[in-house]
Design a protein around this motif. Structure first.
Motif, mmCIF file in Angstrom:
data_model
loop_
_atom_site.group_PDB
_atom_site.id
_atom_site.type_symbol
_atom_site.label_atom_id
_atom_site.label_comp_id
_atom_site.label_asym_id
_atom_site.label_seq_id
_atom_site.Cartn_x
_atom_site.Cartn_y
_atom_site.Cartn_z
ATOM 1 N N MET A 1 49.815 40.153 36.726
ATOM 2 C CA MET A 1 48.555 39.434 36.810
ATOM 3 C C MET A 1 47.663 39.943 35.672
ATOM 4 S SD MET A 1 45.700 39.321 39.868
ATOM 5 C CE MET A 1 46.949 39.299 41.093
ATOM 6 N N GLY A 2 47.143 39.015 34.922
ATOM 7 C CA GLY A 2 46.295 39.371 33.790
ATOM 8 C C GLY A 2 44.851 39.571 34.205
ATOM 9 N N VAL A 3 44.027 39.710 33.197
ATOM 10 C CA VAL A 3 42.600 39.919 33.443
ATOM 11 C C VAL A 3 41.975 38.709 34.119
ATOM 12 C CG1 VAL A 3 40.377 40.284 32.299
ATOM 13 C CG2 VAL A 3 42.398 41.507 31.500
ATOM 14 N N VAL A 4 42.395 37.507 33.678
ATOM 15 C CA VAL A 4 41.831 36.283 34.269
ATOM 16 C C VAL A 4 42.208 36.182 35.740
ATOM 17 C CG1 VAL A 4 41.867 33.771 34.185
ATOM 18 C CG2 VAL A 4 41.821 35.079 32.062
ATOM 19 N N GLY A 5 43.443 36.516 36.080
ATOM 20 C CA GLY A 5 43.871 36.483 37.478
ATOM 21 C C GLY A 5 43.115 37.488 38.318
ATOM 22 N N SER A 6 42.888 38.664 37.756
ATOM 23 C CA SER A 6 42.160 39.701 38.479
ATOM 24 C C SER A 6 40.705 39.286 38.725
ATOM 25 C CB SER A 6 42.206 40.995 37.673
ATOM 26 O OG SER A 6 41.471 41.995 38.316
ATOM 27 N N ILE A 7 40.083 38.715 37.695
ATOM 28 C CA ILE A 7 38.696 38.269 37.848
ATOM 29 C C ILE A 7 38.601 37.134 38.859
ATOM 30 C CG2 ILE A 7 36.788 37.133 36.649
ATOM 31 C CD1 ILE A 7 37.576 38.762 34.167
ATOM 32 N N SER A 8 39.559 36.215 38.814
ATOM 33 C CA SER A 8 39.506 35.090 39.754
ATOM 34 C C SER A 8 39.685 35.558 41.199
ATOM 35 C CB SER A 8 40.556 34.036 39.391
ATOM 36 O OG SER A 8 41.859 34.545 39.518
ATOM 37 N N VAL A 9 40.529 36.556 41.414
ATOM 38 C CA VAL A 9 40.710 37.090 42.767
ATOM 39 C C VAL A 9 39.408 37.720 43.248
ATOM 40 C CG1 VAL A 9 41.871 38.881 44.122
ATOM 41 C CG2 VAL A 9 43.188 37.427 42.599
ATOM 42 N N TRP A 10 38.780 38.530 42.397
ATOM 43 C CA TRP A 10 37.510 39.157 42.775
ATOM 44 C C TRP A 10 36.439 38.115 43.070
ATOM 45 C CZ3 TRP A 10 36.386 43.775 44.468
ATOM 46 C CH2 TRP A 10 37.245 44.845 44.165
ATOM 47 N N MET A 11 36.349 37.108 42.210
ATOM 48 C CA MET A 11 35.325 36.079 42.405
ATOM 49 C C MET A 11 35.573 35.288 43.692
ATOM 50 S SD MET A 11 33.210 36.627 40.080
ATOM 51 C CE MET A 11 32.140 35.245 40.321
ATOM 52 N N LEU A 12 36.823 35.002 44.000
ATOM 53 C CA LEU A 12 37.124 34.279 45.237
ATOM 54 C C LEU A 12 36.819 35.128 46.470
ATOM 55 C CD1 LEU A 12 40.379 32.417 44.212
ATOM 56 C CD2 LEU A 12 38.239 31.355 44.949
ATOM 57 N N PHE A 13 37.129 36.422 46.415
ATOM 58 C CA PHE A 13 36.798 37.295 47.546
ATOM 59 C C PHE A 13 35.280 37.419 47.726
ATOM 60 C CE2 PHE A 13 41.124 39.405 47.479
ATOM 61 C CZ PHE A 13 41.457 39.019 48.758
ATOM 62 N N ILE A 14 34.552 37.531 46.633
ATOM 63 C CA ILE A 14 33.088 37.604 46.719
ATOM 64 C C ILE A 14 32.522 36.307 47.280
ATOM 65 C CG2 ILE A 14 30.988 37.677 45.310
ATOM 66 C CD1 ILE A 14 32.526 39.697 43.507
ATOM 67 N N THR A 15 33.052 35.171 46.800
ATOM 68 C CA THR A 15 32.604 33.869 47.302
ATOM 69 C C THR A 15 32.904 33.729 48.788
ATOM 70 O OG1 THR A 15 32.989 32.889 45.132
ATOM 71 C CG2 THR A 15 32.819 31.378 46.984
ATOM 72 N N ALA A 16 34.087 34.154 49.204
ATOM 73 C CA ALA A 16 34.439 34.083 50.624
ATOM 74 C C ALA A 16 33.486 34.939 51.458
ATOM 75 C CB ALA A 16 35.880 34.540 50.829
ATOM 76 N N GLY A 17 33.144 36.108 50.966
ATOM 77 C CA GLY A 17 32.219 36.974 51.692
ATOM 78 C C GLY A 17 30.837 36.357 51.830
ATOM 79 N N LEU A 18 30.347 35.766 50.750
ATOM 80 C CA LEU A 18 29.041 35.102 50.809
ATOM 81 C C LEU A 18 29.073 33.911 51.769
ATOM 82 C CD1 LEU A 18 28.051 35.209 47.041
ATOM 83 C CD2 LEU A 18 27.016 36.492 48.915
ATOM 84 N N LEU A 19 30.174 33.176 51.758
ATOM 85 C CA LEU A 19 30.288 32.032 52.659
ATOM 86 C C LEU A 19 30.369 32.471 54.121
ATOM 87 C CD1 LEU A 19 32.696 29.796 50.577
ATOM 88 C CD2 LEU A 19 30.356 29.227 51.221
#
Length: 58
Positions: A1-19
């Protein structure tokens, strides 16, 4: 998993938490419609993060 994959995972987890927080807030206000919509969106964000994390989606 590259940097883009890592960032997308973090952003999705943060978004899920906010939701989830928004879902809880609407639940406490007894607003059924927004609670259901936010809950579904939170579940989709979490599922997306797990799919990317597990590498099923490049």
């Amino acid at each position: 998993m590259g940097v883009v994959g890592s960032i997308s995972v973090w952003m999705l987890f943060i978004t899920a938490g906010l939701l989830v927080g928004g879902t809880w807030s609407f639940y406490q206000q007894d607003k059924k419609g927004p609670t259901v919509v936010m809950g579904i969106l939170a579940a989709l964000a979490l599922a997306g993060a797990l799919i990317v994390l597990l590498g099923a989606m490049p």
